[in-house]
Structure formats: C-alpha cells, structure tokens
Design a protein around this motif. Sequence first.
Motif, PDB file in Angstrom:
ATOM      1  N   LYS A   1      34.238  94.537  79.697  1.00  0.00           N
ATOM      2  CA  LYS A   1      33.238  94.386  80.759  1.00  0.00           C
ATOM      3  C   LYS A   1      33.590  93.149  81.582  1.00  0.00           C
ATOM      4  CE  LYS A   1      30.371  92.089  77.382  1.00  0.00           C
ATOM      5  NZ  LYS A   1      29.312  92.300  76.441  1.00  0.00           N
ATOM      6  N   ILE A   2      32.841  92.943  82.662  1.00  0.00           N
ATOM      7  CA  ILE A   2      33.009  91.771  83.505  1.00  0.00           C
ATOM      8  C   ILE A   2      31.687  91.006  83.490  1.00  0.00           C
ATOM      9  CG2 ILE A   2      33.558  90.898  85.805  1.00  0.00           C
ATOM     10  CD1 ILE A   2      34.918  93.632  86.352  1.00  0.00           C
ATOM     11  N   VAL A   3      31.718  89.781  82.984  1.00  0.00           N
ATOM     12  CA  VAL A   3      30.539  88.926  82.953  1.00  0.00           C
ATOM     13  C   VAL A   3      30.709  87.906  84.085  1.00  0.00           C
ATOM     14  CG1 VAL A   3      29.158  87.319  81.597  1.00  0.00           C
ATOM     15  CG2 VAL A   3      30.331  89.232  80.458  1.00  0.00           C
ATOM     16  N   LEU A   4      29.786  87.944  85.044  1.00  0.00           N
ATOM     17  CA  LEU A   4      29.890  87.111  86.239  1.00  0.00           C
ATOM     18  C   LEU A   4      28.807  86.048  86.278  1.00  0.00           C
ATOM     19  CD1 LEU A   4      30.402  90.007  88.787  1.00  0.00           C
ATOM     20  CD2 LEU A   4      32.169  88.430  87.949  1.00  0.00           C
ATOM     21  N   HIS A   5      29.185  84.859  86.759  1.00  0.00           N
ATOM     22  CA  HIS A   5      28.251  83.771  87.035  1.00  0.00           C
ATOM     23  C   HIS A   5      28.615  83.262  88.425  1.00  0.00           C
ATOM     24  CE1 HIS A   5      27.429  83.646  82.694  1.00  0.00           C
ATOM     25  NE2 HIS A   5      28.741  83.773  82.557  1.00  0.00           N
ATOM     26  N   ALA A   6      27.653  83.159  89.307  1.00  0.00           N
ATOM     27  CA  ALA A   6      27.919  82.693  90.674  1.00  0.00           C
ATOM     28  C   ALA A   6      26.977  81.555  91.008  1.00  0.00           C
ATOM     29  CB  ALA A   6      27.749  83.830  91.672  1.00  0.00           C
ATOM     30  N   TYR A   7      27.523  80.511  91.601  1.00  0.00           N
ATOM     31  CA  TYR A   7      26.733  79.350  91.980  1.00  0.00           C
ATOM     32  C   TYR A   7      26.212  79.532  93.404  1.00  0.00           C
ATOM     33  CZ  TYR A   7      25.318  74.543  92.768  1.00  0.00           C
ATOM     34  OH  TYR A   7      24.581  73.422  93.044  1.00  0.00           O
ATOM     35  N   GLY A   8      24.881  79.563  93.524  1.00  0.00           N
ATOM     36  CA  GLY A   8      24.249  79.610  94.831  1.00  0.00           C
ATOM     37  C   GLY A   8      24.145  80.985  95.470  1.00  0.00           C
ATOM     38  N   TYR A   9      24.556  82.030  94.776  1.00  0.00           N
ATOM     39  CA  TYR A   9      24.423  83.398  95.297  1.00  0.00           C
ATOM     40  C   TYR A   9      23.473  84.157  94.392  1.00  0.00           C
ATOM     41  CZ  TYR A   9      28.430  82.397  98.260  1.00  0.00           C
ATOM     42  OH  TYR A   9      29.274  81.855  99.195  1.00  0.00           O
ATOM     43  N   THR A  10      22.532  84.877  94.993  1.00  0.00           N
ATOM     44  CA  THR A  10      21.460  85.507  94.219  1.00  0.00           C
ATOM     45  C   THR A  10      21.614  87.006  94.024  1.00  0.00           C
ATOM     46  OG1 THR A  10      20.144  85.790  96.226  1.00  0.00           O
ATOM     47  CG2 THR A  10      19.798  83.752  94.958  1.00  0.00           C
ATOM     48  N   THR A  11      22.462  87.659  94.834  1.00  0.00           N
ATOM     49  CA  THR A  11      22.630  89.107  94.710  1.00  0.00           C
ATOM     50  C   THR A  11      24.110  89.475  94.623  1.00  0.00           C
ATOM     51  OG1 THR A  11      22.490  89.332  97.115  1.00  0.00           O
ATOM     52  CG2 THR A  11      20.472  89.757  95.868  1.00  0.00           C
TER      53      THR A  11
ATOM     54  N   GLU B   1      20.044  81.842  86.010  1.00  0.00           N
ATOM     55  CA  GLU B   1      20.488  81.133  84.813  1.00  0.00           C
ATOM     56  C   GLU B   1      20.146  79.639  84.883  1.00  0.00           C
ATOM     57  OE1 GLU B   1      24.282  83.970  83.706  1.00  0.00           O
ATOM     58  OE2 GLU B   1      24.667  82.177  84.925  1.00  0.00           O
ATOM     59  N   GLY B   2      19.503  79.206  85.976  1.00  0.00           N
ATOM     60  CA  GLY B   2      19.124  77.811  86.145  1.00  0.00           C
ATOM     61  C   GLY B   2      20.175  77.007  86.891  1.00  0.00           C
ATOM     62  N   ASN B   3      19.754  75.917  87.493  1.00  0.00           N
ATOM     63  CA  ASN B   3      20.646  75.009  88.233  1.00  0.00           C
ATOM     64  C   ASN B   3      21.476  75.716  89.301  1.00  0.00           C
ATOM     65  OD1 ASN B   3      19.759  72.784  86.706  1.00  0.00           O
ATOM     66  ND2 ASN B   3      21.201  73.309  85.084  1.00  0.00           N
ATOM     67  N   LYS B   4      20.887  76.678  89.991  1.00  0.00           N
ATOM     68  CA  LYS B   4      21.519  77.450  91.069  1.00  0.00           C
ATOM     69  C   LYS B   4      22.604  78.416  90.592  1.00  0.00           C
ATOM     70  CE  LYS B   4      20.579  74.187  94.762  1.00  0.00           C
ATOM     71  NZ  LYS B   4      21.124  73.443  95.881  1.00  0.00           N
ATOM     72  N   TRP B   5      22.680  78.678  89.295  1.00  0.00           N
ATOM     73  CA  TRP B   5      23.625  79.661  88.758  1.00  0.00           C
ATOM     74  C   TRP B   5      22.898  80.985  88.562  1.00  0.00           C
ATOM     75  CZ3 TRP B   5      28.716  79.329  88.514  1.00  0.00           C
ATOM     76  CH2 TRP B   5      29.300  78.062  88.541  1.00  0.00           C
ATOM     77  N   TYR B   6      23.582  82.081  88.921  1.00  0.00           N
ATOM     78  CA  TYR B   6      23.046  83.426  88.762  1.00  0.00           C
ATOM     79  C   TYR B   6      24.101  84.273  88.066  1.00  0.00           C
ATOM     80  CZ  TYR B   6      19.437  81.803  91.864  1.00  0.00           C
ATOM     81  OH  TYR B   6      18.397  81.082  92.405  1.00  0.00           O
ATOM     82  N   GLY B   7      23.664  85.182  87.196  1.00  0.00           N
ATOM     83  CA  GLY B   7      24.611  85.960  86.410  1.00  0.00           C
ATOM     84  C   GLY B   7      24.334  87.442  86.430  1.00  0.00           C
ATOM     85  N   TYR B   8      25.378  88.197  86.136  1.00  0.00           N
ATOM     86  CA  TYR B   8      25.269  89.652  86.066  1.00  0.00           C
ATOM     87  C   TYR B   8      26.457  90.171  85.263  1.00  0.00           C
ATOM     88  CZ  TYR B   8      23.971  94.342  87.613  1.00  0.00           C
ATOM     89  OH  TYR B   8      23.547  95.653  87.657  1.00  0.00           O
ATOM     90  N   THR B   9      26.241  91.222  84.471  1.00  0.00           N
ATOM     91  CA  THR B   9      27.318  91.844  83.699  1.00  0.00           C
ATOM     92  C   THR B   9      27.573  93.239  84.220  1.00  0.00           C
ATOM     93  OG1 THR B   9      26.784  90.545  81.736  1.00  0.00           O
ATOM     94  CG2 THR B   9      28.055  92.571  81.397  1.00  0.00           C
TER      95      THR B   9
END
Length: 171
Positions: free
Chosen positions: A85-95, A121-129
Amino acid sequence: NGEDVTVASSMNYVTSEKTSAAITITADNAVSASIDGQNGTTANVVISADGKTASKAVVIELTDSNNNKATYTLSLTYKEKITDKIVLHAYGYTTLWAWNSSNSSENYTGGNWPGKAMNDEGNKWYGYTLPVTKSAIIFSNNGGGQTDDLSREAGEWWYKDGKWTEYNPED
C-alpha cells in the motif's frame, strides 16, 4: 594543528534492516572517534526491533588534536518496509486526489475534485492510505492551491515543501 572537530549537527538514518546497521563517519579533523562506544570511524550498531518500528540513539564522540571533544547523536530508526500500500503524509494539504497513472478514469480516492479529505494528524500534517502499490497524486487544500501531478509507489512517504522523504522531516 589546532583545528576543531566538525560533523553535521543533524543526523537521521532510516534502515529496513531489522537487526543492525553499519555506520561509517568521516571525521577529517579528529584524532580519535567512537560510535556507540566502539572506537574508530566505523561500527555495526544493533537495533532491537520487536515490532514494525524501533529507534536507537547512537552517540558519536570525536576528539581533535587539541583534545577538544564533540558529541553528536544519530537517530537510527528501523522501519519495516511497506510493500502492499501507499501511506501518505502531507504538510499543509488537506485533500488528496489519486488515480491510476496509466488509466486516468481509475480514481483511487473516489468522488469529484478536489478528492478525499485526509486525516488530520496534527501540526498541519494530514494523512491518507491508498490500498494500491502505485499511484498518481495531487495534494490540495480543498481545491484552493495544489501540487503538480506527483506519483508514489508502495511505502510510507512524507511530503513537505515540494520534497518527499521516507521519514517525518520534523523528527
């Protein structure tokens, strides 16, 4: 000759080897060095990893010809390699908008643009798998500002300031 010891002040190393990592340092101005209590500029450091991740603080000590000592800590992290799978974390992006790069009609996030809301995920980090091993990706702020077309393969990834890393760049 009186030169001070110099090394990088911030050091992180991520390995997918579960038991140990070979570490070599360059210590141009040092007359002596030790890594994790082992004298010399190379060492094999053991990481105790019972689960999917483990960390160890490795102390590096250098001494120059004037007996000035410098001590640094290397954060050595074992992280199990993700292959399914691909586990993603992006700083400052919400979608997230993600699709099959060879078939643009195959949308992995469903719905319409700007795609799926990611988990805060807190501190402007957003995640999606993503449940796939390869994907084209666009991060956006609910349609207001977005990245260029990006792509990733299986693994865990952090995206910040236009760069990908395999570890959280803020750790």
